[in-house]
Design a protein around this motif. Structure first.
Motif, PDB file in Angstrom:
ATOM      1  N   ASN A 201      86.270   0.784  68.205  1.00 50.29           N
ATOM      2  CA  ASN A 201      85.909  -0.507  68.790  1.00 50.29           C
ATOM      3  C   ASN A 201      85.354  -1.469  67.746  1.00 50.29           C
ATOM      4  N   ARG A 202      84.531  -0.950  66.829  1.00 48.69           N
ATOM      5  CA  ARG A 202      83.958  -1.807  65.789  1.00 48.69           C
ATOM      6  C   ARG A 202      85.032  -2.277  64.813  1.00 48.69           C
ATOM      7  N   GLY A 208      90.364  -7.000  63.907  1.00 46.75           N
ATOM      8  CA  GLY A 208      91.352  -7.424  64.884  1.00 46.75           C
ATOM      9  C   GLY A 208      92.162  -6.240  65.386  1.00 46.75           C
ATOM     10  N   GLY A 209      93.048  -6.489  66.351  1.00 44.01           N
ATOM     11  CA  GLY A 209      93.859  -5.419  66.911  1.00 44.01           C
ATOM     12  C   GLY A 209      93.458  -5.111  68.335  1.00 44.01           C
ATOM     13  N   THR A 210      93.887  -3.951  68.806  1.00 46.79           N
ATOM     14  CA  THR A 210      93.643  -3.565  70.189  1.00 46.79           C
ATOM     15  C   THR A 210      92.893  -2.236  70.236  1.00 46.79           C
ATOM     16  N   LEU A 215      92.018   4.508  65.902  1.00 40.86           N
ATOM     17  CA  LEU A 215      91.977   5.944  66.145  1.00 40.86           C
ATOM     18  C   LEU A 215      93.386   6.515  66.046  1.00 40.86           C
ATOM     19  N   ASP A 216      94.349   5.816  66.626  1.00 41.09           N
ATOM     20  CA  ASP A 216      95.741   6.260  66.558  1.00 41.09           C
ATOM     21  C   ASP A 216      96.258   6.223  65.118  1.00 41.09           C
TER      22      ASP A 216
END
Length: 262
Positions: A201-202, A208-210, A215-216
């Motif tokens: 999340n951080r 940026g991103g989703t 993690l992926d």
């Protein structure tokens, strides 16, 4: 000394990797002290273990304070009569570019991850010196990371603390070996816990991103093809805490499913 008499303190064991370690040690025959910053979480975990027939007690404390570790040890001795294994598991992460890191943030992460480990080593060693254990090997087990072998960008401060834990582990092993105390570290990789959700999340906030993207992305580096579970880590700590690892000390082994090969 029979397995039933062994006693362990596990810091940060109210949830996540620490909880899995405490659960595994309980299954191995240990009486466990569930030590956590969150007293309610610690008691919930201890109660779950007691309901399963294991010996467990909870204690609240801030690992960045030496008196907290002394209290953890005193609780172990008061409740179960001794101490055999001390697991310095508690830790925090920070996701930030080094150029933006503030003094307060650096002080916080070093206070928990590095000083917290040092204070745990000191408290455990002091108790071990009081015990007349003959040839019984006592254990100190510290949480490092794959980031303690090769630093990660955006995790610079965290990486520095985990390098420091490796240093403390090696020095303590050399100093305490003559007292029949081994000191080792475990170095997890990408574990499916709340900490990695926080990291992801951080990174989204910073780069940026989703959600789930990073993690992926990092998970694709894992040779074994899956994200690590807390039990994967706990299984290795179980070995370190057992008599099978009595001749092993000063080591910091990567348990990461094959991300780094060094």
């Amino acid at each position: 000394m029979t397995p039933e008499t062994r006693v362990a303190v596990v810091t940060g064991s109210g949830q996540g990797i620490g909880k899995a370690i405490a659960e595994q040690l309980a299954e191995d025959g240990y009486a466990v002290v569930i030590a956590d910053f969150n007293g309610d979480t610690a008691e919930t975990t201890a109660a779950e273990l007691r309901e399963q027939g294991f010996k467990a007690v909870s204690v609240q404390g801030d690992v960045s304070k030496p008196e907290a570790h002394q209290h953890f040890v005193q609780t172990a001795v008061a409740e179960f009569g001794r101490l055999d294994t001390y697991v310095n598991n508690a830790g925090i992460a920070q996701i930030k570019l080094l150029k933006d890191q503030t003094p307060a943030e650096m002080q916080q992460i070093f206070a928990v991850n590095v000083f917290g480990t040092l204070y745990g080593i000191q408290a455990a060693a002091a108790q071990y010196e009081k015990q007349a254990d003959g040839d019984h090997i006592r254990k100190i087990i510290n949480a490092s990371s794959i980031a303690g072998h090769i630093a990660f960008d955006m995790l610079g401060a965290y990486s520095a603390t985990k390098f420091a834990v490796r240093g403390l582990t090696q020095a303590a092993a050399k100093e305490l070996g003559r007292h029949k105390i081994t000191v080792n570290a475990y170095c997890p990789g990408i574990v499916g816990t709340a900490m990695w959700e926080q990291i992801d999340n951080r990174m989204v906030e910073e780069l940026g991103g989703t959600p789930g993207q990073y993690l992926d992305q990092y998970s694709k580096l894992i040779t074994m093809g899956r994200v690590e579970t807390p039990l994967d880590v706990a299984n290795y700590v179980s070995y370190l805490a057992s008599t099978k690892a009595d001749y092993m000390t000063g080591q910091a082994v990567q348990i990461d499913g094959g991300i780094q090969f060094i």
